[in-house]
Write a protein that holds these residues in place. Structure first.
Motif, PDB file in Angstrom:
ATOM      1  N   UNK A  22      -9.367 -10.565 -31.196  1.00 26.66           N
ATOM      2  CA  UNK A  22     -10.579 -10.714 -30.386  1.00 26.66           C
ATOM      3  C   UNK A  22     -11.480 -11.822 -30.894  1.00 26.66           C
ATOM      4  N   UNK A  23     -12.386 -12.247 -30.056  1.00 27.20           N
ATOM      5  CA  UNK A  23     -13.381 -13.223 -30.482  1.00 27.20           C
ATOM      6  C   UNK A  23     -14.343 -12.576 -31.468  1.00 27.20           C
ATOM      7  N   UNK A  24     -15.039 -13.404 -32.236  1.00 26.76           N
ATOM      8  CA  UNK A  24     -16.000 -12.889 -33.217  1.00 26.76           C
ATOM      9  C   UNK A  24     -17.072 -12.062 -32.515  1.00 26.76           C
ATOM     10  N   UNK A  25     -17.488 -10.963 -33.144  1.00 26.65           N
ATOM     11  CA  UNK A  25     -18.506 -10.105 -32.573  1.00 26.65           C
ATOM     12  C   UNK A  25     -19.304  -9.456 -33.692  1.00 26.65           C
ATOM     13  N   UNK A 128      -9.496 -14.262 -45.318  1.00 28.53           N
ATOM     14  CA  UNK A 128      -9.302 -14.607 -43.908  1.00 28.53           C
ATOM     15  C   UNK A 128     -10.420 -15.544 -43.432  1.00 28.53           C
ATOM     16  N   UNK A 129     -10.028 -16.698 -42.901  1.00 30.36           N
ATOM     17  CA  UNK A 129     -10.978 -17.634 -42.293  1.00 30.36           C
ATOM     18  C   UNK A 129     -10.526 -17.994 -40.877  1.00 30.36           C
ATOM     19  N   UNK A 130      -9.975 -16.994 -40.170  1.00 27.04           N
ATOM     20  CA  UNK A 130      -9.562 -17.207 -38.780  1.00 27.04           C
ATOM     21  C   UNK A 130     -10.791 -17.221 -37.874  1.00 27.04           C
ATOM     22  N   UNK A 131     -10.571 -17.584 -36.614  1.00 27.37           N
ATOM     23  CA  UNK A 131     -11.687 -17.741 -35.686  1.00 27.37           C
ATOM     24  C   UNK A 131     -12.488 -16.485 -35.457  1.00 27.37           C
ATOM     25  N   UNK A 132     -11.842 -15.312 -35.541  1.00 33.81           N
ATOM     26  CA  UNK A 132     -12.551 -14.066 -35.273  1.00 33.81           C
ATOM     27  C   UNK A 132     -13.596 -13.740 -36.333  1.00 33.81           C
ATOM     28  N   UNK A 133     -13.501 -14.351 -37.507  1.00 30.96           N
ATOM     29  CA  UNK A 133     -14.499 -14.112 -38.546  1.00 30.96           C
ATOM     30  C   UNK A 133     -15.880 -14.618 -38.113  1.00 30.96           C
ATOM     31  N   UNK A 134     -15.929 -15.793 -37.467  1.00 37.43           N
ATOM     32  CA  UNK A 134     -17.216 -16.375 -37.113  1.00 37.43           C
ATOM     33  C   UNK A 134     -17.895 -17.004 -38.331  1.00 37.43           C
ATOM     34  N   UNK A 135     -18.825 -17.931 -38.066  1.00 37.40           N
ATOM     35  CA  UNK A 135     -19.481 -18.671 -39.145  1.00 37.40           C
ATOM     36  C   UNK A 135     -20.252 -17.759 -40.103  1.00 37.40           C
ATOM     37  N   UNK A 136     -21.021 -16.832 -39.557  1.00 43.05           N
ATOM     38  CA  UNK A 136     -21.897 -16.018 -40.406  1.00 43.05           C
ATOM     39  C   UNK A 136     -21.077 -15.146 -41.354  1.00 43.05           C
ATOM     40  N   UNK A 140     -20.667 -15.000 -45.500  1.00 36.32           N
ATOM     41  CA  UNK A 140     -20.911 -13.768 -46.266  1.00 36.32           C
ATOM     42  C   UNK A 140     -19.721 -13.468 -47.182  1.00 36.32           C
ATOM     43  N   UNK A 141     -18.499 -13.656 -46.684  1.00 39.72           N
ATOM     44  CA  UNK A 141     -17.335 -13.388 -47.529  1.00 39.72           C
ATOM     45  C   UNK A 141     -17.226 -14.430 -48.638  1.00 39.72           C
ATOM     46  N   UNK A 142     -17.705 -15.644 -48.380  1.00 40.61           N
ATOM     47  CA  UNK A 142     -17.734 -16.667 -49.430  1.00 40.61           C
ATOM     48  C   UNK A 142     -18.760 -16.307 -50.510  1.00 40.61           C
ATOM     49  N   UNK A 143     -19.889 -15.739 -50.093  1.00 36.38           N
ATOM     50  CA  UNK A 143     -20.863 -15.234 -51.083  1.00 36.38           C
ATOM     51  C   UNK A 143     -20.240 -14.108 -51.914  1.00 36.38           C
ATOM     52  N   UNK A 144     -19.446 -13.251 -51.247  1.00 35.53           N
ATOM     53  CA  UNK A 144     -18.785 -12.158 -51.968  1.00 35.53           C
ATOM     54  C   UNK A 144     -17.765 -12.701 -52.965  1.00 35.53           C
ATOM     55  N   UNK A 145     -17.109 -13.808 -52.600  1.00 33.73           N
ATOM     56  CA  UNK A 145     -16.164 -14.436 -53.528  1.00 33.73           C
ATOM     57  C   UNK A 145     -16.894 -14.959 -54.761  1.00 33.73           C
ATOM     58  N   UNK A 146     -18.073 -15.544 -54.558  1.00 32.75           N
ATOM     59  CA  UNK A 146     -18.852 -16.024 -55.701  1.00 32.75           C
ATOM     60  C   UNK A 146     -19.282 -14.853 -56.585  1.00 32.75           C
ATOM     61  N   UNK A 186     -18.482 -23.119 -49.890  1.00 27.59           N
ATOM     62  CA  UNK A 186     -19.268 -22.166 -49.096  1.00 27.59           C
ATOM     63  C   UNK A 186     -19.776 -22.881 -47.856  1.00 27.59           C
ATOM     64  N   UNK A 187     -18.848 -23.146 -46.941  1.00 25.02           N
ATOM     65  CA  UNK A 187     -19.139 -23.967 -45.762  1.00 25.02           C
ATOM     66  C   UNK A 187     -18.644 -23.326 -44.472  1.00 25.02           C
ATOM     67  N   UNK A 188     -18.680 -21.988 -44.435  1.00 22.90           N
ATOM     68  CA  UNK A 188     -18.289 -21.301 -43.211  1.00 22.90           C
ATOM     69  C   UNK A 188     -16.845 -21.543 -42.848  1.00 22.90           C
ATOM     70  N   UNK A 189     -16.591 -21.827 -41.568  1.00 27.11           N
ATOM     71  CA  UNK A 189     -15.226 -22.010 -41.079  1.00 27.11           C
ATOM     72  C   UNK A 189     -14.802 -23.468 -41.023  1.00 27.11           C
ATOM     73  N   UNK A 190     -15.516 -24.339 -41.691  1.00 24.31           N
ATOM     74  CA  UNK A 190     -15.146 -25.759 -41.692  1.00 24.31           C
ATOM     75  C   UNK A 190     -13.700 -25.930 -42.161  1.00 24.31           C
ATOM     76  N   UNK A 191     -12.872 -26.552 -41.321  1.00 24.90           N
ATOM     77  CA  UNK A 191     -11.469 -26.765 -41.636  1.00 24.90           C
ATOM     78  C   UNK A 191     -10.578 -25.591 -41.281  1.00 24.90           C
ATOM     79  N   UNK A 192     -11.183 -24.525 -40.767  1.00 21.35           N
ATOM     80  CA  UNK A 192     -10.413 -23.331 -40.404  1.00 21.35           C
ATOM     81  C   UNK A 192     -10.808 -22.904 -38.984  1.00 21.35           C
ATOM     82  N   UNK A 193     -10.625 -21.618 -38.647  1.00 21.50           N
ATOM     83  CA  UNK A 193     -11.017 -21.112 -37.335  1.00 21.50           C
ATOM     84  C   UNK A 193      -9.869 -20.866 -36.391  1.00 21.50           C
TER      85      UNK A 193
END
Length: 419
Positions: A22-25, A128-136, A140-146, A186-193
């Motif tokens: 599904x699309x991001x929600x 996971x950095x697929x399109x359904x994740x969405x930028x926000x 957040x998951x990148x912050x969790x990785x840090x 920590x740049x959202x979905x840049x290069x992914x999606x």
């Protein structure tokens, strides 16, 4: 006494299926009663806890001739309770059910590992950095990785893998936390999606840790909010890869639009943990929980008497409460794996001793359950040789292998299936 190695071969097949996502929600609403407790700290086990703590097997590591149960005792505040291994009578009953028959295990080994032991662990964080994740949510998951990197103990190493329908090794396996954070983007979905290739992401994570030297444990922590729809590797192949490389795969599904059975099977068959979470606020909590459990645990080890599907039931008898934990596993050997089998010989002898009967029966049961299985037996000796025959040990090894073949055949297995 000497032991004999058995190389067990099985054949398996699998198939892949394409599923959309599904699309991001917004974050989904959790089901009724959803109230997970995440491990945050370590505290001493009280003699008599005021409140009943949680008691569970987080994972099982299973080989054909050895089973390890990883157990946690956690209070309602998220404290892992340490020190219960010093009181063996607390661990009052261990039952192993296989093929419908319960066996009480009395001779299990019990020990505790805590983070203060500084056991080196290599971990690949696969996100996971697929399109359904969405930028926000991606941020957040990148912050969790840090946050996860900041938790890292000096003796551990972390690799960072991001994936959609392709995988990127953002940081190879490194011990230096500062260097790992510098490589984390920590740049959202840049290069992914794109689409979701969970299997490819896990395989890339396993590749990062599998050959790392100097580490006592290897683990992959994989996170997804979707279903695998573009991997080049099948789930069964992922499981076999994890088993061959002795890599734990800890899995996190986010939300409702996941194939829960996919990651549950990967976790169960690799000795990993499985979580299904519903809020992006839980990303840091679940990452921290998995790391704490990899560094702090009780482990009970025993030798299973049979191959097949097992259900293990463990009881902990506290002064005020009795706690129960149960989990299942399958110790059927993987294709091409080898196992040290408890077959014994007296010195310079090739007659199978009576103590070997359970191992012979175990192999026969397995081969009857899998009628197409072929077994290769390899006999070994040490280098002691008091004779004048330079080939004495080679001949003794062959006689021992032949003796085990004959014993298995006597148990009802065609000798043509045994090399």
């Amino acid at each position: 006494m000497k032991k004999l190695f058995a190389l067990l071969f099985l054949a398996v097949t699998g198939c892949a299926a394409f599923k959309g996502e599904p699309a991001a929600e917004l974050d989904p609403i959790p089901p009724p009663g959803y109230a997970p407790v995440y491990v945050k700290n370590v505290a001493p086990m009280p003699n008599s806890p005021d409140k009943k703590p949680a008691f569970y097997m987080s994972r099982i590591e299973s080989q054909p001739n050895r089973t390890k149960l990883f157990v946690h005792i956690v209070d309602s505040a998220g404290n892992y309770l340490s020190g219960a291994s010093k009181n063996r009578p607390l661990w009052c009953n261990l039952l192993d059910y296989v093929n419908g028959r319960p066996t009480q295990i009395k001779d299990f080994k019990l020990k505790e590992v805590i983070e203060a032991d500084k056991t080196p662990t290599a971990i690949a964080l696969v996100m996971d950095h697929s399109g359904s994740m969405g930028e926000e949510r991606a941020r957040i998951v990148q912050d969790a990785a840090e946050y996860f990197i900041n938790m890292k103990k000096p003796e551990d190493a972390i690799a960072i893998v991001k994936y959609d329908n392709h995988t990127v090794i953002e940081s190879p396996l490194l011990q230096d936390g500062f260097m790992i954070k510098n490589k984390l983007k920590k740049n959202g979905l840049t290069g992914f999606g794109g689409l979701t290739a969970i299997g490819d992401g896990i395989a890339a994570g396993i590749e990062q840790v599998a050959n790392a030297s100097g580490y006592d444990r290897r683990a992959v922590l994989v996170f997804t909010d979707g279903q695998d729809n573009s991997s080049n590797i099948l789930r069964d192949s992922i499981i076999n890869l994890a088993k061959r490389t002795n890599t734990i795969v800890c899995c996190v599904d986010f939300g409702e639009n996941t194939d829960k059975q996919y990651l549950q099977d990967v976790a169960d068959n690799s000795g990993g943990t499985y979580h299904n979470i519903y809020s992006s606020k839980e990303f840091e909590l679940v990452f921290g929980d998995i790391y704490k459990k990899l560094k702090n645990f009780y482990v009970l080890e025993y030798t299973p008497r049979e191959y097949g599907e097992h259900t293990v039931s463990l009881k902990l008898c506290l002064p005020k409460d009795t706690l129960f934990a149960e989990r299942s596993y399958d110790n059927t050997p993987v294709i091409g794996s080898y196992s040290l089998v408890d077959v014994y010989f007296d010195i310079n002898k090739s007659e199978v001793t009576p103590a070997s009967a359970p191992a012979i029966e175990n192999i026969a049961i397995l081969m009857k359950a899998y009628p197409n299985m072929m077994v290769e037996l390899r006999g070994h000796t040490d280098n002691t040789n008091t004779t004048k025959d330079s080939d004495y040990n080679k001949k003794l090894s062959q006689r021992r292998a032949d003796a085990v073949r004959d014993a298995i055949a006597k148990a009802g297995i065609s000798a043509s299936r045994i090399q």
